[in-house]
Design a protein around this motif. Sequence first.
Motif, PDB file in Angstrom:
ATOM      1  N   ILE A 276       0.859  -1.194   0.000  1.00  0.00           N
ATOM      2  CA  ILE A 276       0.000   0.000   0.000  1.00  0.00           C
ATOM      3  C   ILE A 276       0.887   1.233   0.000  1.00  0.00           C
ATOM      4  O   ILE A 276       1.719   1.397   0.892  1.00  0.00           O
ATOM      5  N   ARG A 277       0.734   2.055  -1.033  1.00  0.00           N
ATOM      6  CA  ARG A 277       1.492   3.310  -1.025  1.00  0.00           C
ATOM      7  C   ARG A 277       0.548   4.448  -0.665  1.00  0.00           C
ATOM      8  O   ARG A 277      -0.515   4.598  -1.261  1.00  0.00           O
ATOM      9  N   VAL A 278       0.954   5.231   0.330  1.00  0.00           N
ATOM     10  CA  VAL A 278       0.128   6.372   0.699  1.00  0.00           C
ATOM     11  C   VAL A 278       0.846   7.629   0.249  1.00  0.00           C
ATOM     12  O   VAL A 278       1.934   7.939   0.728  1.00  0.00           O
ATOM     13  N   ASN A 279       0.236   8.323  -0.680  1.00  0.00           N
ATOM     14  CA  ASN A 279       0.847   9.578  -1.138  1.00  0.00           C
ATOM     15  C   ASN A 279       0.401  10.706  -0.221  1.00  0.00           C
ATOM     16  O   ASN A 279      -0.700  11.210  -0.331  1.00  0.00           O
ATOM     17  N   ALA A 280       1.278  11.048   0.708  1.00  0.00           N
ATOM     18  CA  ALA A 280       0.863  11.985   1.758  1.00  0.00           C
ATOM     19  C   ALA A 280       1.606  13.315   1.678  1.00  0.00           C
ATOM     20  O   ALA A 280       1.691  14.031   2.667  1.00  0.00           O
ATOM     21  N   LYS A 281       2.144  13.627   0.512  1.00  0.00           N
ATOM     22  CA  LYS A 281       2.970  14.832   0.396  1.00  0.00           C
ATOM     23  C   LYS A 281       2.237  16.094   0.877  1.00  0.00           C
ATOM     24  O   LYS A 281       2.783  16.864   1.666  1.00  0.00           O
ATOM     25  N   ASP A 282       1.003  16.250   0.437  1.00  0.00           N
ATOM     26  CA  ASP A 282       0.297  17.487   0.784  1.00  0.00           C
ATOM     27  C   ASP A 282       0.143  17.646   2.286  1.00  0.00           C
ATOM     28  O   ASP A 282       0.307  18.720   2.845  1.00  0.00           O
ATOM     29  N   ARG A 283      -0.183  16.518   2.925  1.00  0.00           N
ATOM     30  CA  ARG A 283      -0.332  16.525   4.379  1.00  0.00           C
ATOM     31  C   ARG A 283       0.937  16.980   5.074  1.00  0.00           C
ATOM     32  O   ARG A 283       0.921  17.780   5.998  1.00  0.00           O
ATOM     33  N   PHE A 284       2.061  16.427   4.611  1.00  0.00           N
ATOM     34  CA  PHE A 284       3.345  16.761   5.244  1.00  0.00           C
ATOM     35  C   PHE A 284       3.710  18.224   4.969  1.00  0.00           C
ATOM     36  O   PHE A 284       4.139  18.938   5.874  1.00  0.00           O
ATOM     37  N   LEU A 285       3.530  18.654   3.726  1.00  0.00           N
ATOM     38  CA  LEU A 285       3.916  20.031   3.394  1.00  0.00           C
ATOM     39  C   LEU A 285       3.059  21.044   4.159  1.00  0.00           C
ATOM     40  O   LEU A 285       3.538  22.092   4.580  1.00  0.00           O
ATOM     41  N   GLU A 286       1.807  20.687   4.364  1.00  0.00           N
ATOM     42  CA  GLU A 286       0.917  21.564   5.128  1.00  0.00           C
ATOM     43  C   GLU A 286       1.423  21.730   6.561  1.00  0.00           C
ATOM     44  O   GLU A 286       1.516  22.822   7.084  1.00  0.00           O
ATOM     45  N   LYS A 287       1.762  20.583   7.159  1.00  0.00           N
ATOM     46  CA  LYS A 287       2.262  20.632   8.547  1.00  0.00           C
ATOM     47  C   LYS A 287       3.598  21.365   8.655  1.00  0.00           C
ATOM     48  O   LYS A 287       3.924  21.958   9.671  1.00  0.00           O
TER      49      LYS A 287
END
Length: 513
Positions: A276-287
């Motif tokens: 399972i790949r979770v593309n979480a870039k936006d979440r991280f960049l937001e934080k």
Amino acid sequence: MLEKKELILILDFGGQYNQLIARRVRECNVYSEVVPYDITIEKIKEKNPKGIIFTGGPASVYGEDSPRCAKEIFELGIPVLGICYGMQLMTHILGGNVARADKREYGATEVNIDNSSVLFEGFDTKNNFLMSHTDFVETVPEGFKNIASTDTCPNAGMENKERNLYGIQFHPEVNLSVNGTQVIKNFLFNICKCSGDWTMSSFVQDSIKMLKEKIGDKKALCALSGGVDSSVAAVLLSKAIGKNLTCIFVDHGLLRKNEGDEVEKIFTEQYDLNFIRVNAKDRFLEKLAGVTDPEKKRKIIGEEFIRVFEQEAKKLGTIDFLVQGTIYPDVIESGLGKSAVIKSHHNVGGLPDYVDFKEIVEPLRSLFKDEVRKTGLELGIPENLVFRQPFPGPGLAIRIIGDITEDKLNILKEADSIFREEIANSGLHKSINQYFAVLTNLRSVGVMGDERTYDYTVALRAVETTDFMTGVWSRIPYDVLDKVSSRIVNEVDHVNRVCYDITSKPPATIEWE
Ligand code: XMP
């Protein structure tokens, strides 16, 4: 734990070369474990070693708090080799005399050897070994015989052949000691009668068998970072339990150019597991928006990583086993005293709280890094992944100085990819241990065509090191640097200047943040 046919126990008395002793023994194809010096006799019996090695250490046997072991250790009928402090302790406990020399003996020293001793079989009567001590054995215990000396140290080696007890004042484990490994080999094979059947391929087979038995039809979950340790752990598990393994790859968007896709490709095309790949870039960049402090960045990324992992894991319901890529140096180092925190290196700040699992499996817990790599090759993992240079958990976030934006991330990815490409083209990737680009927070004036520019400065970093604790900056030839510089400025928008970092560690660290 794996069932070990042959084990050498290394009792840790605090010397700086303890891990090295364990490695040397393993290089002789005999499995070894470093354990605290105060391990109980019962525990030793349980482990049933073929031999025991006492390491050196900074203490004096006469010190009030000096580390000691039980006398019964010498009565188990198991061969013992005491090195440096280990020899002095053996002497002290068994009734010999240890004295303090006026000055320290340090350095490669000519040692006179009694080569009729099985410990020195095959040696000439003189050999250079590293000596590093102040205390020395003045009188050997009763029943012991002197088997080595130097000009200033009357008892540089001793043996009690009947009881299989041996002591050496020098350090056979370091490279400075000529043929030092042969002394260890003689102990392992002549004295402990080891057969030397510990190999990575036997490790892989034994591990797969053990994991199959332990996990059976139950489910296991692994957090995959794409780094060497978690990848090898995941593949080992997949060979044992196939589709009962699920790997969650949290892509925080801070990986190098194309790296996320490469990890996905390897694991979905080559192995039989649930990926399972979770593309979480936006979440991280937001934080991370607006955050400039390096430690804060690390903390945010560590925490967010766990939150994302938990969310995905929850969807899977109850998991029986959580797989961790812990390796042996982590295990040994976590047992030692505290040193100053320069950087909080752990990208994952502990175990996820809300993942419902019953037990942790750490299949690489007993391996050194180079053994993990060999295991990876045994398992058929591609070489470029197995020999991947270290990459920090927080990724490019700590290579962008100051605040992080998507634009900066893209600039750095491009510049870094060019640098890596040219290092590979020049063949230098084999000798440089870590190399990458950094996006500094500095903008300066340049000229492109007839235009004035006001753009970023990229710094290049390349170090040669074996332990990553110290290192020197790599003397990359000017023509390679020149090519990298002109390619970066020409091919990457918003960069008009390239610098090369010529600081070693210490005083600088390898990463810039
Ligand atoms: P420094 O910068 O301390 O780096 O000289 C030594 C090694 O550690 C890596 N490093 C990290 N690895 N999380 C990691 O997983 C981190 O936060 C981190 N910081 C540094 C660095 O890449 C080098 O190999």
